[in-house]
Motif scaffolding. Structure first.
Motif, PDB file in Angstrom:
ATOM      1  N   ALA A  64      25.987  67.626  19.974  1.00 11.11           N
ATOM      2  CA  ALA A  64      26.077  67.714  18.694  1.00 11.11           C
ATOM      3  C   ALA A  64      27.700  66.911  18.052  1.00 11.11           C
ATOM      4  N   PRO A  65      27.632  66.247  17.649  1.00 10.88           N
ATOM      5  CA  PRO A  65      27.168  66.178  16.158  1.00 10.88           C
ATOM      6  C   PRO A  65      25.270  65.245  16.335  1.00 10.88           C
ATOM      7  N   TYR A  66      25.956  64.162  17.712  1.00 13.52           N
ATOM      8  CA  TYR A  66      24.521  63.807  17.688  1.00 13.52           C
ATOM      9  C   TYR A  66      24.711  61.689  17.033  1.00 13.52           C
ATOM     10  N   VAL A  67      25.309  61.854  16.045  1.00 13.75           N
ATOM     11  CA  VAL A  67      25.678  60.842  15.365  1.00 13.75           C
ATOM     12  C   VAL A  67      27.160  60.600  15.027  1.00 13.75           C
ATOM     13  N   HIS A  68      27.412  58.779  16.161  1.00 10.46           N
ATOM     14  CA  HIS A  68      29.534  58.639  16.172  1.00 10.46           C
ATOM     15  C   HIS A  68      29.357  57.935  15.595  1.00 10.46           C
ATOM     16  N   TYR A  69      30.084  57.591  13.869  1.00 11.04           N
ATOM     17  CA  TYR A  69      30.379  55.990  13.681  1.00 11.04           C
ATOM     18  C   TYR A  69      31.480  55.566  14.485  1.00 11.04           C
ATOM     19  N   LEU A  70      31.116  54.520  14.241  1.00 11.07           N
ATOM     20  CA  LEU A  70      31.466  53.406  15.269  1.00 11.07           C
ATOM     21  C   LEU A  70      32.837  52.638  14.435  1.00 11.07           C
ATOM     22  N   SER A  71      32.286  51.314  13.648  1.00 14.90           N
ATOM     23  CA  SER A  71      32.850  51.092  12.561  1.00 14.90           C
ATOM     24  C   SER A  71      31.846  49.972  12.014  1.00 14.90           C
ATOM     25  N   THR A  72      32.482  49.359  10.747  1.00 14.12           N
ATOM     26  CA  THR A  72      31.936  48.669   9.908  1.00 14.12           C
ATOM     27  C   THR A  72      32.298  46.936  10.084  1.00 14.12           C
ATOM     28  N   TYR A  73      30.630  46.311  10.428  1.00 16.40           N
ATOM     29  CA  TYR A  73      31.424  44.362   9.948  1.00 16.40           C
ATOM     30  C   TYR A  73      30.953  44.524   8.772  1.00 16.40           C
ATOM     31  N   SER A  74      31.910  44.080   8.084  1.00 17.74           N
ATOM     32  CA  SER A  74      31.857  43.332   6.219  1.00 17.74           C
ATOM     33  C   SER A  74      32.087  41.761   6.116  1.00 17.74           C
ATOM     34  N   SER A  75      31.533  41.255   5.118  1.00 23.31           N
ATOM     35  CA  SER A  75      31.352  39.973   5.070  1.00 23.31           C
ATOM     36  C   SER A  75      31.197  39.935   3.038  1.00 23.31           C
ATOM     37  N   PRO A 115      32.058  36.197  12.696  1.00 22.75           N
ATOM     38  CA  PRO A 115      30.760  35.602  12.946  1.00 22.75           C
ATOM     39  C   PRO A 115      31.455  34.303  13.645  1.00 22.75           C
ATOM     40  N   VAL A 116      30.147  33.066  14.034  1.00 22.54           N
ATOM     41  CA  VAL A 116      30.748  32.167  14.760  1.00 22.54           C
ATOM     42  C   VAL A 116      31.339  30.963  14.003  1.00 22.54           C
ATOM     43  N   LYS A 117      31.864  29.734  14.651  1.00 22.00           N
ATOM     44  CA  LYS A 117      32.469  28.593  13.181  1.00 22.00           C
ATOM     45  C   LYS A 117      30.885  28.666  12.737  1.00 22.00           C
ATOM     46  N   ALA A 118      31.860  27.430  12.325  1.00 17.74           N
ATOM     47  CA  ALA A 118      30.649  26.867  10.754  1.00 17.74           C
ATOM     48  C   ALA A 118      29.808  25.727  12.068  1.00 17.74           C
ATOM     49  N   ASP A 119      30.427  25.154  12.659  1.00 16.89           N
ATOM     50  CA  ASP A 119      29.547  24.087  13.519  1.00 16.89           C
ATOM     51  C   ASP A 119      28.588  24.725  13.994  1.00 16.89           C
ATOM     52  N   GLN A 120      28.866  26.441  14.568  1.00 14.11           N
ATOM     53  CA  GLN A 120      26.958  26.639  15.407  1.00 14.11           C
ATOM     54  C   GLN A 120      26.728  27.558  14.797  1.00 14.11           C
ATOM     55  N   MET A 121      26.671  27.328  13.450  1.00 14.98           N
ATOM     56  CA  MET A 121      25.542  27.654  12.378  1.00 14.98           C
ATOM     57  C   MET A 121      24.090  27.147  12.711  1.00 14.98           C
ATOM     58  N   LYS A 137      21.176  29.510   4.437  1.00 16.98           N
ATOM     59  CA  LYS A 137      21.662  29.113   6.478  1.00 16.98           C
ATOM     60  C   LYS A 137      21.915  30.804   7.282  1.00 16.98           C
ATOM     61  N   CYS A 138      21.743  30.618   8.440  1.00 16.12           N
ATOM     62  CA  CYS A 138      21.121  31.264   9.417  1.00 16.12           C
ATOM     63  C   CYS A 138      22.686  31.609  10.326  1.00 16.12           C
ATOM     64  N   GLU A 139      23.731  32.464  10.039  1.00 17.45           N
ATOM     65  CA  GLU A 139      24.634  32.870  10.329  1.00 17.45           C
ATOM     66  C   GLU A 139      24.978  33.532  12.202  1.00 17.45           C
ATOM     67  N   PRO A 140      25.536  33.172  13.240  1.00 17.36           N
ATOM     68  CA  PRO A 140      25.326  34.160  13.989  1.00 17.36           C
ATOM     69  C   PRO A 140      26.614  35.301  14.140  1.00 17.36           C
ATOM     70  N   ILE A 141      26.253  36.692  14.177  1.00 19.68           N
ATOM     71  CA  ILE A 141      27.475  36.978  14.782  1.00 19.68           C
ATOM     72  C   ILE A 141      27.554  38.271  16.007  1.00 19.68           C
ATOM     73  N   VAL A 142      28.452  38.061  16.566  1.00 21.02           N
ATOM     74  CA  VAL A 142      28.941  38.374  17.645  1.00 21.02           C
ATOM     75  C   VAL A 142      29.372  39.713  17.636  1.00 21.02           C
ATOM     76  N   MET A 143      28.419  40.544  18.680  1.00 17.99           N
ATOM     77  CA  MET A 143      29.834  41.897  18.913  1.00 17.99           C
ATOM     78  C   MET A 143      30.251  42.250  19.980  1.00 17.99           C
ATOM     79  N   THR A 144      31.388  42.181  20.326  1.00 20.01           N
ATOM     80  CA  THR A 144      32.290  42.496  21.218  1.00 20.01           C
ATOM     81  C   THR A 144      32.732  43.977  21.541  1.00 20.01           C
TER      82      THR A 144
END
Length: 431
Positions: A260-271, A18-24, A303-310
Motif C-alpha cells: 500500500a498504497p500500491y500506485v505511486h505517481y511519478l511524473s507527467t509528460y506534457s506537450s 520528443p525526437v528531433k523534427a527530422d526523426q518524425m 504526423k507521428c511523433e516518437p517520444i522517448v522516456m529515459t
C-alpha cells in the motif's frame, strides 16, 4: 521536528522527450473514424498507422528508419471494405500484423522487409465470424498464431491464424459493447471492460467468468476532468503504467508496487498538441545504450511523433536493474497445446547487447481439410497460402510456360528494334 520521507525509486526521475523534427513521420492522414483504439501499432521493425482512405479501410506500414515526409503515393495496406478500427503486430513475427474493421472481418497480413511498389491488397488469411463490426484484436502472448477478436455483436472469438479456424467462441458473457480486452502474462486468463461497467476476468478455455463486479478498488487515482478515453500501457519489467488520454496532450505515469498504497505517481509528460492515438514500442525495440525504458509514437492530425522516456544515468555501461530479461519473439506453445490446457511463461531474451530483429519469416496458413470449408461468399474470399498448394502445376508445365514467355519477349525485342530503325530513318530523312 518532523521530516517528510521521500519514497526511493529508480524511476523517480524518468523524463519524456520528443525526437528531433527530422526523426518524425510527416504528412500522414491519420484516421478520423470515431473509435477508441490507439490507431497505431509498433514493433522493432515497423510503425503501422490507421489512415484515411476512400472506398474502404486502410493502414500504412513504415519501416522505423523511414522518417521525414511520407510520399502521398506511399503504398497502403488496403483490403477491408470499410474503415479499419484496430491493428496489432504479432508478438512472435515482426512481419505479421492483424487488422480489424467495420466490415466485420479480421485480416492477417505479411509485411515485406522492402517497401512494396503498390498497395498490399491480399491478406494471408481473412477471418470471418462476427456479425457486426470488429473493434478489438489482440494476439496471445505465448501461443503461436492465436488471435482474439471482439466485435459489436458482444462476442469474443479466438482464432488459429495458422489454419484460419475458430478455436473458441465466447458468447453470453457480455450484455453490452466490449470496450477493451487484455491477456495476462501467460495467456491463461483475459480481462475485459464493458459498457455495462463490469470488469470480467475470463478463463477462455473453460469458457467461464472467474471473477466479476469487484467491490472496492485496491487504489483510486483522480486524474482530471477530461472526458477523453484513457489509453493505458503497462510495462511489467519496470512496473510502470502510462496513461495517455485520447484528445489530451499529456502522458501520466505511475509506478505499481505490491505494498500500500500500491500506485505511486511519478511524473507527467506534457506537450501542446493533443494526441489522436498512441503506439507503444515493445521492450526489445528500445535503445538500451541511452537508458530508454519506453518509447511512444504519438499521432497528430498529420504526423507521428516518437517520444522517448529515459532514466538519467551517468554510466555508459549496461544497466541490469533497468533491463531484466524480457519476452522475446519465440512462442512458448503451439496453438493446439494451449487449447489442450497447457500454459507456459514467455521465452525471455537478454537486452545486454541490444536486440537485433529477426529476418522476415513467412507465416504459412494450412487448412486441415480444405474440402470441408464452406465456399467463399461474395467478394470476401479467404486468401491463404493453401490456395497455391491446392493445384500445383507440374515441372513440365512450368518449363513450357517459361519457353513461351521467352519467345514472347524475343518477339517483342525484335519489334522494338524494327521500330527504332524506322524511327531513325524517319529522323534522318527529315533532318
Amino acid at each position: 521536528m518532523s521530516r517528510r520521507v521521500v519514497r526511493q525509486s529508480k524511476f523517480r526521475h524518468v523524463f519524456g522527450q520528443p525526437v528531433k523534427a527530422d526523426q518524425m513521420y510527416e504528412d500522414i492522414r491519420v484516421s478520423k473514424v470515431t473509435w477508441d483504439s490507439s490507431f497505431c501499432a509498433v514493433n522493432p521493425k515497423f510503425v503501422a498507422i490507421i489512415v484515411e482512405s476512400g472506398g474502404g479501410g486502410a493502414f500504412m506500414v513504415l519501416p522505423l528508419a523511414k522518417t521525414g515526409r511520407v510520399d502521398k503515393n506511399y503504398p497502403l495496406v488496403t483490403g477491408h471494405t470499410a474503415p479499419v478500427l484496430d491493428i496489432d503486430w504479432c508478438p512472435h513475427n515482426d512481419n505479421v500484423i492483424a487488422s480489424a474493421s467495420e466490415d466485420t472481418t479480421v485480416m492477417v497480413w505479411q509485411i515485406p522487409d522492402y517497401v512494396p511498389m503498390r498497395n498490399l491488397t491480399e491478406p494471408i488469411v481473412t477471418l470471418e465470424g462476427h456479425s457486426k463490426r470488429v473493434g478489438i484484436i489482440t494476439w496471445h502472448p505465448t501461443a503461436r498464431n492465436v488471435l482474439l477478436s471482439a466485435g459489436g455483436d458482444n462476442l469474443l472469438i479466438l482464432w488459429n491464424v495458422g489454419t484460419g479456424e475458430m478455436l473458441l467462441t465466447l458468447d453470453d458473457m457480455h450484455g453490452d459493447l466490449i470496450y477493451n480486452v487484455c491477456w495476462n502474462r501467460t495467456g491463461s486468463l483475459l480481462v475485459t471492460t464493458c459498457k455495462d461497467k463490469h470488469v470480467r476476468v475470463i478463463d477462455p478455455r473453460k469458457q467461464q467468468v472467474v471473477a466479476e463486479n469487484f467491490e472496492e478498488p485496491v487504489a483510486l487515482q483522480e486524474m482530471d476532468t477530461s472526458n477523453g478515453v484513457l489509453l493505458p500501457f503497462y510495462d511489467p519489467d519496470s512496473s510502470i503504467v502510462y496513461l495517455c488520454g485520447k484528445g489530451d496532450s499529456s502522458i501520466r505515469y505511475f509506478e505499481i508496487t505490491a505494498e500500500a498504497p500500491y500506485v505511486h505517481y511519478l511524473s507527467t509528460y506534457s506537450s501542446k498538441e493533443p494526441q489522436r492515438g498512441m503506439g507503444f514500442m515493445p521492450k526489445r525495440g528500445l535503445d538500451v545504450s541511452k537508458c530508454e525504458i519506453a518509447r511512444f509514437f504519438k499521432l497528430h492530425e498529420r504526423k507521428c511523433e516518437p517520444i522517448v522516456m529515459t532514466v538519467p544515468r551517468k554510466s555508459d555501461l549496461f544497466q541490469d536493474d533497468l533491463y531484466p530479461d524480457t519476452p522475446g519473439p519465440e512462442p512458448a506453445l503451439e496453438a493446439a497445446e494451449w487449447l489442450a490446457g497447457k500454459d507456459a511463461e514467455p521465452i525471455l531474451v537478454s537486452l545486454r547487447d541490444g536486440y537485433v530483429p529477426l529476418k522476415n519469416r513467412e507465416l504459412k496458413v494450412t487448412r486441415k481439410n480444405i474440402l470441408d470449408n464452406k465456399p467463399p461468399v461474395g467478394p470476401r474470399r479467404s486468401h491463404s497460402t493453401c490456395d497455391a498448394n491446392f493445384s500445383r502445376p507440374s515441372l513440365e508445365d512450368l518449363l513450357e510456360e517459361i519457353r513461351s514467355l521467352r519467345q514472347t519477349v524475343q518477339a517483342q525485342e525484335k519489334r522494338i528494334s524494327d521500330l527504332e530503325n524506322k524511327l531513325c530513318k524517319f529522323t534522318n530523312g527529315t533532318a
